[in-house]
Design a protein around this motif. Structure first.
Motif, mmCIF file in Angstrom:
data_model
loop_
_atom_site.group_PDB
_atom_site.id
_atom_site.type_symbol
_atom_site.label_atom_id
_atom_site.label_comp_id
_atom_site.label_asym_id
_atom_site.label_seq_id
_atom_site.Cartn_x
_atom_site.Cartn_y
_atom_site.Cartn_z
ATOM 1 N N VAL A 206 -5.917 -9.061 9.138
ATOM 2 C CA VAL A 206 -4.578 -8.833 8.604
ATOM 3 C C VAL A 206 -3.713 -10.040 8.941
ATOM 4 O O VAL A 206 -3.604 -10.424 10.112
ATOM 5 C CB VAL A 206 -3.973 -7.540 9.184
ATOM 6 N N GLY B 267 0.456 -3.787 3.086
ATOM 7 C CA GLY B 267 0.653 -2.940 4.252
ATOM 8 C C GLY B 267 1.509 -1.719 3.983
ATOM 9 O O GLY B 267 1.849 -1.387 2.849
ATOM 10 N N PHE C 245 -6.517 -0.811 8.600
ATOM 11 C CA PHE C 245 -6.120 -1.872 7.684
ATOM 12 C C PHE C 245 -7.220 -2.940 7.719
ATOM 13 O O PHE C 245 -7.633 -3.366 8.797
ATOM 14 C CB PHE C 245 -4.804 -2.522 8.123
ATOM 15 N N ASN D 176 0.843 -1.200 0.000
ATOM 16 C CA ASN D 176 0.000 0.000 0.000
ATOM 17 C C ASN D 176 0.875 1.247 0.000
ATOM 18 O O ASN D 176 0.620 2.209 -0.727
ATOM 19 C CB ASN D 176 -0.944 -0.018 1.193
ATOM 20 N N CYS E 108 -6.060 1.120 4.311
ATOM 21 C CA CYS E 108 -5.407 0.124 3.463
ATOM 22 C C CYS E 108 -6.310 -1.106 3.387
ATOM 23 O O CYS E 108 -6.628 -1.704 4.423
ATOM 24 C CB CYS E 108 -4.047 -0.265 4.029
ATOM 25 N N CYS F 174 -4.385 5.141 11.165
ATOM 26 C CA CYS F 174 -4.652 4.414 9.927
ATOM 27 C C CYS F 174 -5.433 3.136 10.218
ATOM 28 O O CYS F 174 -5.344 2.571 11.307
ATOM 29 C CB CYS F 174 -3.343 4.060 9.209
ATOM 30 N N MET G 253 -6.542 -2.803 12.915
ATOM 31 C CA MET G 253 -6.354 -3.793 11.866
ATOM 32 C C MET G 253 -7.380 -4.907 12.021
ATOM 33 O O MET G 253 -7.632 -5.379 13.117
ATOM 34 C CB MET G 253 -4.949 -4.401 11.936
ATOM 35 N N THR H 91 -5.336 -6.702 4.570
ATOM 36 C CA THR H 91 -3.991 -6.655 4.013
ATOM 37 C C THR H 91 -3.197 -7.900 4.420
ATOM 38 O O THR H 91 -3.538 -8.585 5.377
ATOM 39 C CB THR H 91 -3.234 -5.400 4.472
ATOM 40 N N GLY I 6 0.556 -5.584 8.118
ATOM 41 C CA GLY I 6 0.146 -4.270 8.572
ATOM 42 C C GLY I 6 1.341 -3.332 8.543
ATOM 43 O O GLY I 6 1.550 -2.587 7.591
#
Length: 409
Positions: A310, A257, A278, A226, A252, A276, A307, A281, A284
């Motif tokens: 992930v 990641g 995730f 990403n 993302c 952020c 996350m 993904t 991470g």
């Protein structure tokens, strides 16, 4: 307080100005509508000669805005010129890359070299027409052979001072989508980048040897990294070729990641990844390098991250692509990976596989890692190998099998 935390926190304060950096001024000066230079925007006519004429006229005038109104503009590579240039795609405008392999040679769809105060903006779309390139790349990966042709990177800024990319959608690049290389003062804001999850090497944003970079409010859904920060070549007069980078408020989805590497030989210092999300993904937070490609990577802060699904939330390794089962220490060199001063805080993550790993080399331990307020749920635990000074503060790792922390020798 842990010295590592103090060091990282101090550098976060030093980066505070980047959190409010608004980018280069854009939209000033005369406007050059590509329709006035002969572009049709019908999706059939090759419009790049007309668009290039508009760019050249803007450069000759000393700057301004090259405007693409709504339409589908079929294009070969374009070359931004001059300074104080804004390349604007209106809502409803699509810059559609040609599918002719030979058109690209050593260029991407948009190329900007040695410019100052350059902006790529608007609510339009840039489409790299990558699908015809991907099958050969997939076959080469499966067979271990070479690709028959070099795939272009879609949007390239090289040696530019003051770069802003704002609001546009980038999609379906043959390889990397957006590559600022050897650039200072870069803002990438509210950019959407999309490619199929199985499209090979379609990294979203790859800053290489850049300083003072802010990537904010972006949605990144691609087939590879990403974000991949690359530090693969030295810059005269600088200890670190990558410095002072902030990634904040980004989402993302498919991808590998937010990464550093795998090229780290010229060093990276001062990275903040904050606020952020995730979802789905592969990794991470990722740092990847290897002997022969390594260098110093230090002063990193990852904070306030969420996350979901992930596969490896924390993925820090001095090996790439794989960790060998038996690896004796080797002599240190300038190309030995060396990671230090890393803080991960306020992280909540779920994984269908492992919690991740932190793995140094036997001759180069990962030093000074702090995990604070970190809560992981995974199938298996966090692997810790060849490290020193790892500090767990209010950390919970819930696993479905084995130990939550696996210390390997």
């Amino acid at each position: 307080m842990n010295p590592c935390a103090m060091s990282v926190r101090g550098r976060l304060a030093a980066l505070a100005g980047l959190l409010f950096f608004t980018g280069a001024a854009w939209g000033a000066g005369e406007t050059f509508n590509v329709r006035d230079f002969g572009a049709l925007g019908d999706g059939k006519t090759m419009d790049s000669p007309a668009i290039q004429k508009a760019i050249d006229a803007c450069a000759k005038a000393g700057g301004g805005t090259v405007r693409l109104p709504p339409g589908n503009y079929l294009s070969k590579p374009l070359f931004l010129r001059g300074r104080d240039l804004t390349f604007q795609l209106d809502l409803g405008a699509v810059l559609q890359g040609t599918e002719e392999f030979a058109a690209y040679r050593d260029a991407g769809l948009i190329n900007a070299d040695d410019l100052a105060n350059v902006c790529l903006c608007g609510q339009g779309i840039i489409d790299g027409a990558g699908a015809p390139w991907w099958p050969a790349a997939k076959e080469a990966k499966q067979t271990g052979g070479l690709e028959p042709r070099q795939r272009p990177r879609m949007v390239n800024f090289r040696r530019c001072q003051g770069v802003t990319v704002r609001d546009v959608t980038l999609r379906n690049s043959p390889s990397f989508h957006l590559v600022p290389a050897d650039c200072d003062d870069v803002l990438i804001d509210h950019v959407t980048i999309k490619a199929p999850a199985d499209s090979p090497n379609t990294d979203a944003i790859d800053p290489s040897a850049c300083r003072r970079v802010r990537i904010v409010n972006c949605m990144l859904d691609v087939g590879d990294d990403n974000v991949a920060i690359k530090a693969g070549h030295a810059i005269p007069g600088r200890k670190f070729c990558c410095e002072d980078i902030v990634v904040s408020n980004c989402v993302c989805l498919h991808g590998h990641g937010i990464s550093i590497g795998s090229e780290t030989s010229a060093g990276l210092s001062n990275l903040v990844v904050v606020h952020c999300m995730f979802d789905g993904t592969v990794s991470g937070l990722r740092i990847k390098s290897a002997r022969g490609k390594g260098g110093e990577v230090e002063h990193l802060l990852y904070s306030d991250l969420a996350m979901k699904n992930v596969r490896r939330p924390i993925d820090i390794s001095c090996y790439y692509p794989k960790i060998p089962t038996n690896d004796p220490a080797r002599p240190m060199s300038a190309l030995t990976p060396a990671y230090s001063d890393i803080r991960i805080e306020n992280l909540t993550a779920s994984s269908p596989e492992g919690a991740g790993l932190i793995a140094g080399l036997p001759e180069s331990l990962v030093k000074g890692v702090v995990l604070s307020n970190v809560h992981l749920e995974a199938q298996t635990g966090l692997i810790v190998k060849n490290t020193t000074g790892v500090d767990f503060q209010n950390v919970t790792i819930t696993v479905r099998q084995g130990e939550p922390v696996i210390v390997e020798k």
